[in-house]
Design an enzyme around this catalytic site. Structure first.
Site, mmCIF file in Angstrom:
data_model
loop_
_atom_site.group_PDB
_atom_site.id
_atom_site.type_symbol
_atom_site.label_atom_id
_atom_site.label_comp_id
_atom_site.label_asym_id
_atom_site.label_seq_id
_atom_site.Cartn_x
_atom_site.Cartn_y
_atom_site.Cartn_z
ATOM 1 N N HIS A 5 -0.359 27.623 40.085
ATOM 2 C CA HIS A 5 -1.039 28.918 40.022
ATOM 3 C C HIS A 5 -2.443 28.748 39.472
ATOM 4 O O HIS A 5 -3.412 28.840 40.189
ATOM 5 C CB HIS A 5 -0.248 29.946 39.215
ATOM 6 C CG HIS A 5 -0.757 31.339 39.453
ATOM 7 N ND1 HIS A 5 -1.980 31.758 38.985
ATOM 8 C CD2 HIS A 5 -0.242 32.366 40.144
ATOM 9 C CE1 HIS A 5 -2.196 33.005 39.392
ATOM 10 N NE2 HIS A 5 -1.157 33.392 40.100
ATOM 11 N N GLU A 63 -5.637 29.966 41.869
ATOM 12 C CA GLU A 63 -6.791 30.464 41.118
ATOM 13 C C GLU A 63 -7.302 29.336 40.231
ATOM 14 O O GLU A 63 -6.625 28.328 40.055
ATOM 15 C CB GLU A 63 -6.368 31.624 40.198
ATOM 16 C CG GLU A 63 -6.101 32.931 40.906
ATOM 17 C CD GLU A 63 -5.704 34.018 39.895
ATOM 18 O OE1 GLU A 63 -6.283 34.064 38.798
ATOM 19 O OE2 GLU A 63 -4.797 34.795 40.222
ATOM 20 N N HIS A 107 2.800 34.037 46.467
ATOM 21 C CA HIS A 107 1.780 33.002 46.692
ATOM 22 C C HIS A 107 2.283 31.926 47.657
ATOM 23 O O HIS A 107 1.553 31.491 48.541
ATOM 24 C CB HIS A 107 1.373 32.344 45.371
ATOM 25 C CG HIS A 107 0.540 33.233 44.500
ATOM 26 N ND1 HIS A 107 -0.621 33.820 44.939
ATOM 27 C CD2 HIS A 107 0.694 33.638 43.217
ATOM 28 C CE1 HIS A 107 -1.149 34.545 43.957
ATOM 29 N NE2 HIS A 107 -0.364 34.448 42.907
#
Ligand code: CO
Length: 310
Positions: A188, A219, A251
Protein backbone atom coordinates in the site's frame (compact mmCIF):
# COMPACT_ATOMS: atom_id res chain seq x y z
CA UNK A 1 8.25 -59.24 60.77
CA UNK A 2 8.94 -60.02 57.20
CA UNK A 3 7.70 -57.45 54.73
CA UNK A 4 6.06 -59.35 51.95
CA UNK A 5 5.06 -57.84 48.63
CA UNK A 6 1.44 -57.86 49.75
CA UNK A 7 2.28 -55.37 52.52
CA UNK A 8 3.74 -52.88 50.12
CA UNK A 9 1.57 -49.73 50.05
CA UNK A 10 1.53 -50.01 46.30
CA UNK A 11 -0.36 -53.27 46.38
CA UNK A 12 -3.04 -52.42 48.96
CA UNK A 13 -6.41 -53.56 47.78
CA UNK A 14 -8.99 -50.75 47.34
CA UNK A 15 -10.20 -49.67 50.75
CA UNK A 16 -12.78 -47.05 51.78
CA UNK A 17 -9.90 -44.86 52.93
CA UNK A 18 -8.12 -45.07 49.57
CA UNK A 19 -11.35 -44.47 47.70
CA UNK A 20 -11.84 -41.38 49.86
CA UNK A 21 -8.37 -40.05 49.00
CA UNK A 22 -9.02 -40.88 45.37
CA UNK A 23 -12.16 -38.75 45.49
CA UNK A 24 -10.30 -35.91 47.18
CA UNK A 25 -7.67 -36.05 44.43
CA UNK A 26 -10.30 -35.99 41.68
CA UNK A 27 -12.09 -33.11 43.35
CA UNK A 28 -8.81 -31.20 43.65
CA UNK A 29 -8.19 -31.79 39.93
CA UNK A 30 -11.67 -30.56 39.04
CA UNK A 31 -11.17 -27.44 41.19
CA UNK A 32 -7.78 -26.81 39.61
CA UNK A 33 -9.17 -27.10 36.08
CA UNK A 34 -12.19 -24.91 36.82
CA UNK A 35 -9.80 -22.43 38.44
CA UNK A 36 -7.98 -22.24 35.12
CA UNK A 37 -11.27 -21.87 33.30
CA UNK A 38 -12.20 -19.01 35.63
CA UNK A 39 -8.81 -17.39 35.08
CA UNK A 40 -9.34 -17.41 31.31
CA UNK A 41 -12.97 -16.30 31.59
CA UNK A 42 -11.91 -12.65 31.70
CA UNK A 43 -9.67 -12.93 28.65
CA UNK A 44 -10.60 -11.63 25.24
CA UNK A 45 -9.07 -10.98 21.83
CA UNK A 46 -9.89 -8.03 19.58
CA UNK A 47 -8.71 -8.42 15.98
CA UNK A 48 -8.36 -5.13 14.12
CA UNK A 49 -8.08 -4.99 10.33
CA UNK A 50 -8.25 -1.94 8.09
CA UNK A 51 -11.34 -3.66 6.68
CA UNK A 52 -12.71 -4.24 3.22
CA UNK A 53 -15.98 -3.55 1.44
CA UNK A 54 -15.45 -6.43 -0.99
CA UNK A 55 -17.03 -9.72 0.09
CA UNK A 56 -14.48 -11.67 -2.07
CA UNK A 57 -11.67 -10.18 0.03
CA UNK A 58 -13.21 -11.59 3.21
CA UNK A 59 -11.47 -14.95 2.71
CA UNK A 60 -8.21 -13.52 4.05
CA UNK A 61 -9.87 -12.21 7.20
CA UNK A 62 -11.78 -15.49 7.58
CA UNK A 63 -8.47 -17.37 7.40
CA UNK A 64 -7.03 -15.17 10.16
CA UNK A 65 -10.19 -15.63 12.19
CA UNK A 66 -9.86 -19.42 11.94
CA UNK A 67 -6.17 -19.30 12.89
CA UNK A 68 -6.99 -17.34 16.07
CA UNK A 69 -9.97 -19.47 17.07
CA UNK A 70 -7.92 -22.64 16.59
CA UNK A 71 -5.05 -21.27 18.67
CA UNK A 72 -7.29 -19.76 21.39
CA UNK A 73 -10.41 -21.98 21.40
CA UNK A 74 -11.58 -20.78 24.84
CA UNK A 75 -11.08 -17.05 24.35
CA UNK A 76 -13.82 -14.88 22.80
CA UNK A 77 -12.71 -13.19 19.57
CA UNK A 78 -14.21 -9.82 18.57
CA UNK A 79 -13.49 -8.11 15.24
CA UNK A 80 -13.14 -4.40 14.54
CA UNK A 81 -12.29 -2.44 11.37
CA UNK A 82 -10.07 0.59 11.80
CA UNK A 83 -11.27 2.32 8.61
CA UNK A 84 -14.25 4.62 9.23
CA UNK A 85 -14.92 4.81 5.48
CA UNK A 86 -15.06 1.02 5.11
CA UNK A 87 -17.39 0.69 8.11
CA UNK A 88 -19.62 3.46 6.77
CA UNK A 89 -19.89 1.84 3.33
CA UNK A 90 -20.65 -1.54 4.91
CA UNK A 91 -23.28 0.01 7.20
CA UNK A 92 -25.01 1.43 4.10
CA UNK A 93 -25.30 -2.17 2.87
CA UNK A 94 -26.66 -3.26 6.27
CA UNK A 95 -23.42 -4.89 7.47
CA UNK A 96 -22.34 -3.68 10.90
CA UNK A 97 -18.70 -4.07 11.90
CA UNK A 98 -17.61 -2.50 15.20
CA UNK A 99 -15.09 0.32 15.42
CA UNK A 100 -12.20 -0.18 17.85
CA UNK A 101 -14.10 1.75 20.53
CA UNK A 102 -17.25 -0.31 19.99
CA UNK A 103 -15.27 -3.55 20.20
CA UNK A 104 -13.76 -2.44 23.52
CA UNK A 105 -17.24 -1.48 24.77
CA UNK A 106 -18.31 -5.02 23.89
CA UNK A 107 -15.38 -6.44 25.89
CA UNK A 108 -16.43 -4.38 28.90
CA UNK A 109 -20.08 -5.47 28.61
CA UNK A 110 -18.93 -9.11 28.45
CA UNK A 111 -16.72 -8.76 31.55
CA UNK A 112 -13.44 -9.18 29.66
CA UNK A 113 -10.69 -7.55 31.70
CA UNK A 114 -7.53 -9.05 30.15
CA UNK A 115 -7.81 -8.11 26.50
CA UNK A 116 -5.34 -8.63 23.66
CA UNK A 117 -5.80 -6.33 20.68
CA UNK A 118 -4.05 -7.47 17.51
CA UNK A 119 -3.36 -5.10 14.65
CA UNK A 120 -3.66 -6.68 11.20
CA UNK A 121 -1.91 -3.74 9.56
CA UNK A 122 1.29 -4.39 7.60
CA UNK A 123 3.47 -1.61 9.05
CA UNK A 124 3.34 0.54 12.16
CA UNK A 125 2.26 3.53 10.09
CA UNK A 126 -0.80 5.76 9.80
CA UNK A 127 -3.55 3.19 10.50
CA UNK A 128 -1.64 1.56 13.34
CA UNK A 129 -0.93 4.93 14.98
CA UNK A 130 -4.64 5.67 14.91
CA UNK A 131 -5.38 2.31 16.55
CA UNK A 132 -2.82 2.96 19.27
CA UNK A 133 -4.27 6.42 19.93
CA UNK A 134 -7.80 5.00 20.05
CA UNK A 135 -6.76 2.46 22.71
CA UNK A 136 -4.90 5.09 24.75
CA UNK A 137 -7.92 7.38 24.58
CA UNK A 138 -10.21 4.54 25.67
CA UNK A 139 -8.18 3.69 28.78
CA UNK A 140 -7.84 7.39 29.62
CA UNK A 141 -11.62 7.81 29.52
CA UNK A 142 -12.31 4.44 31.19
CA UNK A 143 -9.34 4.04 33.53
CA UNK A 144 -10.53 1.10 35.64
CA UNK A 145 -12.24 -1.24 33.19
CA UNK A 146 -9.28 -3.39 32.08
CA UNK A 147 -6.64 -5.17 34.17
CA UNK A 148 -4.62 -5.47 30.96
CA UNK A 149 -5.05 -4.09 27.48
CA UNK A 150 -2.28 -5.63 25.38
CA UNK A 151 -1.48 -4.30 21.94
CA UNK A 152 -0.05 -6.73 19.38
CA UNK A 153 2.20 -4.96 16.87
CA UNK A 154 1.49 -5.07 13.12
CA UNK A 155 3.09 -7.53 10.69
CA UNK A 156 6.51 -5.97 10.11
CA UNK A 157 8.26 -4.39 13.08
CA UNK A 158 11.50 -6.39 13.29
CA UNK A 159 14.05 -8.05 11.01
CA UNK A 160 12.85 -11.39 12.39
CA UNK A 161 9.35 -10.53 11.13
CA UNK A 162 10.81 -9.61 7.75
CA UNK A 163 12.67 -12.91 7.45
CA UNK A 164 9.60 -14.94 8.39
CA UNK A 165 7.23 -13.03 6.12
CA UNK A 166 9.62 -13.19 3.19
CA UNK A 167 10.12 -16.95 3.66
CA UNK A 168 6.34 -17.49 3.91
CA UNK A 169 5.54 -15.41 0.81
CA UNK A 170 8.33 -16.92 -1.30
CA UNK A 171 7.32 -20.46 -0.30
CA UNK A 172 3.74 -19.63 -1.28
CA UNK A 173 4.57 -18.50 -4.85
CA UNK A 174 2.96 -20.57 -7.66
CA UNK A 175 4.54 -24.01 -7.85
CA UNK A 176 4.56 -23.92 -11.65
CA UNK A 177 6.50 -20.64 -11.79
CA UNK A 178 9.27 -20.93 -14.36
CA UNK A 179 12.86 -19.66 -13.87
CA UNK A 180 12.22 -16.54 -15.98
CA UNK A 181 8.83 -15.66 -14.49
CA UNK A 182 8.71 -12.45 -12.47
CA UNK A 183 6.63 -11.63 -9.42
CA UNK A 184 5.37 -8.14 -8.66
CA UNK A 185 4.03 -7.47 -5.18
CA UNK A 186 1.72 -4.52 -4.57
CA UNK A 187 2.17 -2.89 -1.17
CA UNK A 188 0.00 0.00 0.00
CA UNK A 189 2.39 2.66 1.26
CA UNK A 190 1.90 6.38 1.82
CA UNK A 191 4.07 9.25 2.98
CA UNK A 192 2.15 9.90 6.20
CA UNK A 193 4.25 7.81 8.60
CA UNK A 194 7.10 5.31 8.42
CA UNK A 195 5.32 2.84 6.09
CA UNK A 196 7.30 3.84 3.00
CA UNK A 197 10.61 3.27 4.80
CA UNK A 198 9.58 -0.22 5.89
CA UNK A 199 8.28 -1.08 2.42
CA UNK A 200 11.52 0.14 0.81
CA UNK A 201 13.30 -2.42 2.97
CA UNK A 202 10.69 -5.09 2.13
CA UNK A 203 11.32 -4.44 -1.56
CA UNK A 204 15.07 -4.82 -1.08
CA UNK A 205 14.73 -7.92 1.12
CA UNK A 206 12.53 -9.70 -1.43
CA UNK A 207 14.80 -8.71 -4.27
CA UNK A 208 17.80 -10.12 -2.37
CA UNK A 209 15.90 -13.33 -1.62
CA UNK A 210 14.85 -13.71 -5.26
CA UNK A 211 16.04 -11.17 -7.88
CA UNK A 212 12.90 -11.75 -9.95
CA UNK A 213 10.57 -10.62 -7.15
CA UNK A 214 9.74 -6.90 -7.20
CA UNK A 215 7.59 -4.63 -5.07
CA UNK A 216 5.93 -1.29 -5.67
CA UNK A 217 3.20 0.57 -3.78
CA UNK A 218 -0.17 2.14 -4.66
CA UNK A 219 0.66 5.33 -2.80
CA UNK A 220 3.87 6.88 -1.51
CA UNK A 221 7.46 6.75 -2.64
CA UNK A 222 7.95 3.17 -3.88
CA UNK A 223 5.99 3.85 -7.05
CA UNK A 224 5.08 1.55 -9.92
CA UNK A 225 6.02 4.31 -12.40
CA UNK A 226 9.62 4.26 -11.15
CA UNK A 227 9.77 0.45 -11.36
CA UNK A 228 8.13 0.00 -14.77
CA UNK A 229 11.27 0.64 -16.90
CA UNK A 230 13.10 -2.10 -14.95
CA UNK A 231 10.25 -4.57 -15.52
CA UNK A 232 9.98 -3.57 -19.19
CA UNK A 233 13.52 -4.87 -19.70
CA UNK A 234 12.01 -8.37 -19.27
CA UNK A 235 9.81 -8.06 -22.36
CA UNK A 236 7.77 -11.20 -23.02
CA UNK A 237 8.16 -12.55 -19.48
CA UNK A 238 5.26 -13.81 -17.43
CA UNK A 239 4.74 -11.68 -14.31
CA UNK A 240 2.63 -12.84 -11.38
CA UNK A 241 0.80 -9.95 -9.70
CA UNK A 242 0.06 -10.31 -6.01
CA UNK A 243 -1.03 -7.91 -3.27
CA UNK A 244 1.39 -7.38 -0.39
CA UNK A 245 -1.59 -6.45 1.76
CA UNK A 246 -3.53 -8.46 4.32
CA UNK A 247 -6.56 -8.74 2.01
CA UNK A 248 -6.88 -8.87 -1.77
CA UNK A 249 -9.44 -6.07 -1.82
CA UNK A 250 -10.19 -2.98 -3.86
CA UNK A 251 -6.56 -2.11 -4.65
CA UNK A 252 -5.69 -5.69 -5.70
CA UNK A 253 -8.80 -6.19 -7.79
CA UNK A 254 -8.84 -2.78 -9.48
CA UNK A 255 -5.49 -0.93 -9.29
CA UNK A 256 -3.43 -4.12 -9.66
CA UNK A 257 -5.44 -6.55 -11.77
CA UNK A 258 -8.40 -4.50 -13.10
CA UNK A 259 -9.24 -4.08 -16.80
CA UNK A 260 -8.82 -0.26 -16.79
CA UNK A 261 -5.98 1.10 -18.94
CA UNK A 262 -4.11 2.46 -15.90
CA UNK A 263 -4.11 -0.75 -13.84
CA UNK A 264 -0.70 -2.35 -13.31
CA UNK A 265 -1.81 -5.39 -15.31
CA UNK A 266 -2.82 -3.25 -18.31
CA UNK A 267 0.36 -1.19 -18.22
CA UNK A 268 2.56 -4.30 -18.01
CA UNK A 269 0.71 -5.82 -20.95
CA UNK A 270 1.22 -2.55 -22.82
CA UNK A 271 4.94 -2.84 -22.04
CA UNK A 272 5.05 -6.31 -23.59
CA UNK A 273 4.91 -8.49 -20.48
CA UNK A 274 2.37 -11.22 -19.66
CA UNK A 275 0.66 -10.34 -16.36
CA UNK A 276 -1.00 -13.14 -14.36
CA UNK A 277 -2.98 -11.78 -11.39
CA UNK A 278 -2.97 -13.90 -8.23
CA UNK A 279 -5.46 -12.40 -5.83
CA UNK A 280 -4.44 -13.84 -2.51
CA UNK A 281 -4.17 -11.67 0.60
CA UNK A 282 -1.27 -12.09 3.02
CA UNK A 283 -3.83 -13.14 5.65
CA UNK A 284 -4.30 -16.43 3.79
CA UNK A 285 -0.66 -17.45 4.14
CA UNK A 286 -0.07 -19.62 7.25
CA UNK A 287 3.46 -18.31 7.87
CA UNK A 288 2.07 -14.76 7.92
CA UNK A 289 -0.67 -15.79 10.35
CA UNK A 290 2.07 -17.17 12.61
CA UNK A 291 3.81 -13.78 12.76
CA UNK A 292 0.58 -12.10 13.85
CA UNK A 293 -0.06 -14.87 16.42
CA UNK A 294 3.47 -14.41 17.78
CA UNK A 295 2.94 -10.66 18.12
CA UNK A 296 -0.30 -11.32 20.02
CA UNK A 297 1.41 -13.77 22.34
CA UNK A 298 4.66 -11.88 22.95
CA UNK A 299 3.47 -8.29 23.28
CA UNK A 300 4.65 -6.38 26.33
CA UNK A 301 2.68 -3.28 25.48
CA UNK A 302 -0.01 -3.10 28.13
CA UNK A 303 -1.89 0.16 27.58
CA UNK A 304 -3.84 -0.26 30.79
CA UNK A 305 -0.57 -0.23 32.79
CA UNK A 306 1.70 2.41 31.35
CA UNK A 307 2.58 4.23 34.60
CA UNK A 308 5.97 2.55 35.02
CA UNK A 309 7.10 3.79 31.63
CA UNK A 310 6.27 7.45 32.21
CO1 CO B 1 -5.81 2.63 -0.09
Amino acid sequence: MRLSASHSPLSFPPSPVRLFFGLVQSLALVLLLSGQALASAGQGIVLVAFGTTMPEAGVSLDALDRAYRERYPDVPVIWAYSSDIVRKRLAEKGVKVPSVREALDQCVRNGLVDVRVQSFHVTAAEEFSMLERALARYVALNPKVFDHLWLGRPLLVSLEDMDEVRAAVLADLPKDRGPDDLVLLMGHGNDRGPGDLVLAHVRQAFHEGDPRVFLATVEGGNSFDALLPKLSAHKGAKVYLQPFMVVAGDHARNDLAGPEADSWASRLKEAGLRPVPRLKGLGEIPGVQEVFLRHTRETRDDLANTKKEQ
